[in-house]
Design a protein around this motif. Structure first.
Motif, short mmCIF file in Angstrom:
data_model
loop_
_atom_site.label_atom_id
_atom_site.label_comp_id
_atom_site.label_asym_id
_atom_site.label_seq_id
_atom_site.Cartn_x
_atom_site.Cartn_y
_atom_site.Cartn_z
N LEU A 1 1.62 -0.93 -12.99
CA LEU A 1 0.26 -0.80 -12.47
C LEU A 1 0.11 0.39 -11.53
CD1 LEU A 1 -0.74 -4.51 -11.73
CD2 LEU A 1 -1.51 -3.08 -13.61
N SER A 2 1.12 0.64 -10.70
CA SER A 2 0.98 1.71 -9.71
C SER A 2 0.89 3.08 -10.37
CB SER A 2 2.14 1.67 -8.73
OG SER A 2 3.39 1.76 -9.38
N VAL A 3 1.56 3.26 -11.53
CA VAL A 3 1.46 4.55 -12.22
C VAL A 3 0.08 4.73 -12.86
CG1 VAL A 3 2.34 5.92 -14.14
CG2 VAL A 3 3.94 4.83 -12.57
N GLU B 1 0.84 -1.20 0.00
CA GLU B 1 0.00 0.00 0.00
C GLU B 1 0.88 1.25 0.00
OE1 GLU B 1 -2.72 -0.22 3.23
OE2 GLU B 1 -3.74 -2.01 2.48
N TRP B 2 1.99 1.21 0.72
CA TRP B 2 2.93 2.32 0.72
C TRP B 2 3.53 2.52 -0.66
CZ3 TRP B 2 8.06 3.26 -0.22
CH2 TRP B 2 8.60 4.45 0.31
N PHE B 3 3.89 1.42 -1.34
CA PHE B 3 4.43 1.51 -2.70
C PHE B 3 3.43 2.22 -3.63
CE2 PHE B 3 7.39 -2.42 -2.33
CZ PHE B 3 8.42 -1.61 -1.86
N PHE B 4 2.17 1.80 -3.56
CA PHE B 4 1.15 2.41 -4.43
C PHE B 4 0.99 3.89 -4.10
CE2 PHE B 4 -0.77 -2.05 -4.56
CZ PHE B 4 -0.20 -2.33 -5.78
N ARG B 5 1.01 4.22 -2.80
CA ARG B 5 0.79 5.61 -2.41
C ARG B 5 1.98 6.49 -2.77
NH1 ARG B 5 -0.26 9.90 -2.30
NH2 ARG B 5 -1.56 11.17 -0.93
N THR C 1 -2.74 5.49 -10.43
CA THR C 1 -2.59 6.68 -9.58
C THR C 1 -3.94 7.35 -9.30
OG1 THR C 1 -0.28 7.14 -10.12
CG2 THR C 1 -1.64 9.02 -9.52
N PRO C 2 -4.81 7.57 -10.29
CA PRO C 2 -6.11 8.19 -9.98
C PRO C 2 -6.92 7.40 -8.97
CG PRO C 2 -5.70 8.23 -12.34
CD PRO C 2 -4.65 7.35 -11.75
N VAL C 3 -6.88 6.07 -9.06
CA VAL C 3 -7.61 5.23 -8.09
C VAL C 3 -7.02 5.42 -6.70
CG1 VAL C 3 -8.20 2.86 -7.47
CG2 VAL C 3 -8.22 3.56 -9.86
N THR C 4 -5.69 5.39 -6.62
CA THR C 4 -5.03 5.54 -5.31
C THR C 4 -5.37 6.88 -4.68
OG1 THR C 4 -3.22 4.13 -6.09
CG2 THR C 4 -2.81 5.49 -4.15
N LEU C 5 -5.33 7.93 -5.46
CA LEU C 5 -5.60 9.26 -4.92
C LEU C 5 -7.07 9.45 -4.55
CD1 LEU C 5 -3.42 11.42 -7.34
CD2 LEU C 5 -2.87 10.71 -5.02
N ALA C 6 -7.95 8.85 -5.34
CA ALA C 6 -9.38 9.04 -5.11
C ALA C 6 -9.92 8.16 -3.99
CB ALA C 6 -10.16 8.79 -6.40
N ASP D 1 2.12 9.71 -5.30
CA ASP D 1 2.64 10.99 -4.84
C ASP D 1 3.74 11.49 -5.76
OD1 ASP D 1 2.55 12.95 -2.54
OD2 ASP D 1 4.68 12.45 -2.52
N ASN D 2 4.61 10.60 -6.20
CA ASN D 2 5.68 11.00 -7.13
C ASN D 2 5.11 11.44 -8.47
OD1 ASN D 2 7.85 10.56 -5.40
ND2 ASN D 2 8.07 8.41 -5.99
N VAL D 3 4.06 10.77 -8.91
CA VAL D 3 3.47 11.11 -10.22
C VAL D 3 2.84 12.50 -10.17
CG1 VAL D 3 1.61 10.53 -11.82
CG2 VAL D 3 3.11 8.73 -10.96
N ILE D 4 2.02 12.77 -9.16
CA ILE D 4 1.30 14.06 -9.17
C ILE D 4 2.24 15.23 -8.88
CG2 ILE D 4 -0.91 13.03 -8.57
CD1 ILE D 4 -0.46 14.00 -5.70
N HIS D 5 3.36 14.96 -8.22
CA HIS D 5 4.31 16.04 -7.94
C HIS D 5 5.49 16.03 -8.91
CE1 HIS D 5 2.28 15.82 -3.91
NE2 HIS D 5 2.36 17.13 -4.06
N LEU D 6 5.40 15.17 -9.94
CA LEU D 6 6.43 15.10 -10.99
C LEU D 6 7.82 14.88 -10.40
CD1 LEU D 6 5.20 17.96 -13.37
CD2 LEU D 6 4.68 15.52 -13.47
N ARG D 7 7.87 13.99 -9.40
CA ARG D 7 9.14 13.64 -8.80
C ARG D 7 9.67 12.35 -9.41
NH1 ARG D 7 6.94 15.80 -3.66
NH2 ARG D 7 6.06 13.76 -3.20
N ASN D 8 10.93 12.06 -9.16
CA ASN D 8 11.57 10.85 -9.65
C ASN D 8 10.83 9.63 -9.10
OD1 ASN D 8 13.23 8.77 -10.43
ND2 ASN D 8 15.04 9.48 -9.30
N PRO D 9 10.21 8.80 -9.97
CA PRO D 9 9.46 7.65 -9.46
C PRO D 9 10.36 6.50 -9.05
CG PRO D 9 9.42 7.65 -11.85
CD PRO D 9 10.13 8.93 -11.44
N LEU D 10 11.67 6.66 -9.18
CA LEU D 10 12.60 5.57 -8.89
C LEU D 10 13.30 5.74 -7.54
CD1 LEU D 10 14.28 5.23 -12.40
CD2 LEU D 10 12.18 4.19 -11.58
#
Length: 851
Positions: free
Chosen positions: A355-357, A316-320, A360-365, A324-333
């Protein structure tokens, strides 16, 4: 389908003109007048004709315009189907209602003038039948009024993709002006499936496969205002083409002439039955998956998979963190939210970016727990469906036999063990797709295209899970080598296109994964291999016993034979092993059975590890895994997982056996022979049931997860944590206790923590370990947590705690409710030099700002 107005005489019609119409009341009458005028000009050439207007559920006056034209001209017919179903559906209705020796399809806007029919008619006559299709892409074509630049660009792109996917060599499949041989057109449309714009491609593909000529003819064309083709329709065409590609080709080169129609009607019925079976099988897989995870879905806020250890919190932490990295345009690695200040190399951990990328909308919503449940549930069902597709396409004829084998491949005991905690080993829907593409390369038809697709598929699987891909490659190599030994001639024929295709796959894949893999192996917090300790191989007895969650399983027995409940990587049960042995003897004459048997046996032997202890003796033998144990990539593999290769191999054997039993109906047999055949079939089905019933998985148990302290959940912690400071949970998070990761993911990742649950480096050699390198203070608190004993705390321990807290840049220390929390409180009180403060359901120690 209903006809109105006056139908033409069905005897001796030379030309049928079919016009699909949807909301065309303004343009339809001029088009009908132009067509009738052209056909009347040269009655000797065009002979008898009929003009069929198909009203596709228009909501304006189209039907009235067509009926008015039909009232004044008996050769005009109107076909209505009720509702708007799409161009493909309308064309199918019109062509199947036609009777002409030739059939012209033209759009209601008459973007290609009707006098261009002359060119198509000459070409069709020269070809001796088949199809003459108008082409705007032909060098001699005349475009009198162009479309908008975007439409032209989308059209060119769409046609390139169409050539790549379905009908290579045809530059313009979508021009709405086509002339066909009548009987062949009716045969093709009788077997068509698509209802939308992709119908043109499906029909041309049918003509190609049937060996009927298809020739592009240059035409005049002018864009007409009010076009019904929208930019999104190009995407819909591609989706329809994906469906088209998923359909199995008809056997042989295809029927010809009038004999095609009854053949296609039978085939259409068969396709319908298969599609219905496919839907039923898919629904059953989905229901089975939901059944297994029903406890999780029943209470997403509080349910926690009981055998997951700390993995549910980790995933769950990995998905979250990915969201967070996607919406803030941070390094996803990479991130420092765990293991502060050193951070975590996310590419070196299995975050399943594939899958986690996109989720992202599902995780955030809805939160990471919903994402976790969806990935497990839908991923398991999709994996089963993928194996079903592969077996039905490549291995067996019977759909239900394929379903039985796929169920074993996806729901086998090792998979159900990983279903508790490891979605990267459960969600394997790309593996059958990759195998199928490799088999296509062996056929040598479209090596470049299949190689490119294989490279793209492998790239995506790398972002789902690298270790499952490595195991899949191992299993495929074992199968290929054994099959080559059995059928050398076929292997020699397949070798060259396969190697060429693999070269193309590498050319596509390596540039796409170069940067992520470099980061994984050489970036911050990278490591060289993971220590798993001794005893990571399977015991031979593990193959004969049942897993803890199997219907006939026993947890105590399984626990003695496995590393833990998420690593029960064998446990197929002795009845299934015996059944597989019997199937091998029965069908040994088949090369595929020999290859599958070798693959399963070789994988089982490798999974026993570098040292094999013979049960009930002191004899220890050197295992074949010793050859691979210290090789790059393999040194990080838990060797018992190699036994997971056996699941699809056994599933394939079971599918073959079930298919053979179903096919042996014994035509022509009677009396005693028929009765004996029936008894044998019943015995075979009973053997299948006896082997599979004991390992049927039971629902995965759940427990109630601890609540997040209000101090964290309501954001109170923010008052105590400055810029660059961390929250230090007690005990410091580690693989055995990672509840703090749930605190982070449930509260929006507003703070970093030391320690954590991940793979990272240890020591100068950067050996891979689980969790962060231990520090004195974290070890001390962990010992108190599990022993309940308060140690003697002196000045040295207090100095060490200050040093470690400064390293972690601690802003606040938080002790939540847990076993032995009284002993932990007393230890912290002595260690930090004062009592804690009760805030938001937790004890906290507010530390001075870090300098």
């Amino acid at each position: 389908m209903a006809d109105v107005a006056n139908p033409s005489d069905e005897a001796g019609v030379d030309l049928s003109v079919v016009i699909p119409a949807y909301n065309e009341e303004r343009r339809l009458r001029p088009t009908l007048d132009a067509i009738r005028a052209h056909l009347r000009e040269d009655p000797d050439r065009w002979g008898t004709w009929e003009l069929i207007v198909v009203d596709d559920g228009s909501t304006d006056g189209t039907a009235a315009v067509a009926a008015e034209a039909a009232a004044g001209e008996p050769r005009v017919r109107v076909v209505t189907g009720g509702g708007n179903h799409g161009k493909g559906h309308a064309l199918r209705q019109g062509v199947l209602a036609s009777t002409g020796r030739r059939v012209l399809l033209t759009d209601a806007d008459l973007a290609t003038p009707i006098d261009e029919l002359d060119r198509l008619d000459k070409q069709l006559t020269a070809d001796g039948g088949g199809a003459a299709i108008g082409s705007r892409a032909h060098p001699d074509a005349r475009i009198e009024v162009r479309q908008l630049a975007l439409r032209e660009w989308l059209g060119r792109l769409g046609n390139r993709l169409i050539r790549l996917v379905a009908v290579d060599g045809i530059a313009d499949t979508q021009c709405g002006f086509k002339l066909f041989d009548g009987e062949r057109a009716r045969a093709a449309f009788a077997g068509s499936r698509l209802d939308g714009w992709g119908i043109d491609v499906e029909i041309l593909r049918f003509f190609r496969r049937s060996g009927w000529p298809v020739t592009e003819v240059p035409v005049r064309w002018a864009h007409q205002p009010g076009s019904k083709v929208r930019p999104l329709d190009y995407g819909r065409v591609l989706l329809e083409l994906a469906r088209l590609r998923a359909a199995r080709p008809a056997p042989g080169s295809g029927p010809a002439g009038a004999a095609a129609l009854p053949y296609l009607r039978r085939r259409t019925g068969l396709i319908y039955l298969r599609r219905r079976t496919d839907l039923i099988v898919g629904a059953l897989f989905l229901l089975a998956s939901f059944f297994l995870y029903k406890g999780l879905w029943a209470d997403l806020d509080h349910a926690y998979l009981a055998d997951a250890g700390s993995d549910q919190n980790q995933w769950e932490w990995f998905f979250r963190v990915t969201a967070d990295n996607v919406i803030h345009l941070r390094n996803p690695l990479f991130t420092t939210l765990q293991n502060f200040p050193d951070g975590v190399n996310l590419m070196a951990n299995t975050v399943m970016l594939g899958l986690s990328v996109p989720l992202t909308p599902v995780t955030l919503a809805f939160g990471p727990t919903v994402t976790w449940a969806l990935v497990l549930t839908l991923g398991l069902a999709a994996t089963a469906l993928a194996w079903y597709w592969l077996f039905a396409r490549r291995l067996v004829r019977g759909r239900w036999a394929a379903a039985l084998g796929a169920a074993l491949a996806a729901f086998a005991p090792p998979m159900m063990s990983h279903a508790n905690a490891h979605p990267n080993f459960l969600v394997l829907f790309m593996i059958p797709v990759i195998i199928d593409r490799a088999l296509r390369l062996c056929e040598g038809r479209r090596v470049v295209r299949d190689g490119v697709l294989l490279g793209l598929f492998a790239t995506y699987q790398i972002f789902l899970g690298e270790e499952p891909l490595l195991l899949a490659v191992m299993g495929t190599l074992l199968f290929a080598l054994s099959y080559a030994a059995v059928d050398r001639e076929r292997a020699r024929a397949a070798a060259r296109p396969l190697l060429r295709g693999l070269g193309w796959a590498l050319l596509v894949c390596l540039p796409l994964v170069a940067v992520p893999l470099y980061w994984q192996f050489f970036g911050p917090q990278s490591y060289h291999s993971v220590l798993h300790g001794d005893g990571a191989g399977n015991s031979p007895l593990a193959f004969l016993e049942y897993s803890g969650r199997a219907l006939f399983g026993d947890e105590a027995t399984a626990d003695r034979l496995a590393m833990n409940r998420t690593e029960q990587n064998a446990f197929y049960g002795w009845p299934l092993i015996a059944l597989a042995f019997g199937i091998g003897l029965w069908l040994w004459r088949l090369a595929v059975v020999r290859a599958l048997a070798f693959t399963a046996v070789a994988a089982a032997l490798l999974s026993l590890g570098p040292k094999i202890r013979i049960p009930l003796t002191d004899v220890v033998l050197t295992g074949p895994w010793r050859i691979l144990a210290h090789q790059p990539l393999f040194e990080s593999v838990i060797e018992s997982r190699v036994a997971m290769i056996c699941a699809p191999a056994l599933g394939a054997l079971v599918a073959l056996a079930a298919d053979r039993r179903a096919e042996e109906r014994g035509p022509g047999l009677g009396g005693a022979a028929l009765e004996q055949r029936r008894r044998l079939r019943l015995v075979a089905y009973a053997a299948l049931a006896a082997a599979l019933l004991p390992i049927v998985p039971t629902p995965l148990p759940v427990r109630e997860r601890p609540d997040v302290p209000a101090f964290i959940a309501d954001g109170t912690y923010r008052r105590y944590v400055g810029e660059g400071e961390t929250v230090v949970p007690v005990p410091v998070p580690d693989p055995g206790n990672a509840e703090a990761l749930h605190w982070q993911s449930a509260s929006g990742l507003g703070f970093s923590v030391p320690g954590g649950y991940f793979n990272g480096p240890w020591g100068e050699e950067r050996m891979g370990i689980y969790g962060a390198p231990a520090r004195y203070t974290s070890n001390l608190l962990r010992g108190v947590r599990y022993s309940g004993q308060v140690p003697v705390i002196d000045a040295k321990w207090r100095a060490q705690a200050r040093y470690d807290l400064a390293f972690w840049k601690a802003g606040v220390v938080v002790l939540g409710p847990q076993p032995n929390d009284a002993a932990l409180y007393e230890t912290l009180e002595k260690l930090l030099g004062g009592p804690g403060k009760r805030v938001g359901g937790a004890w906290i120690w507010d530390l001075p700002p870090t300098g």
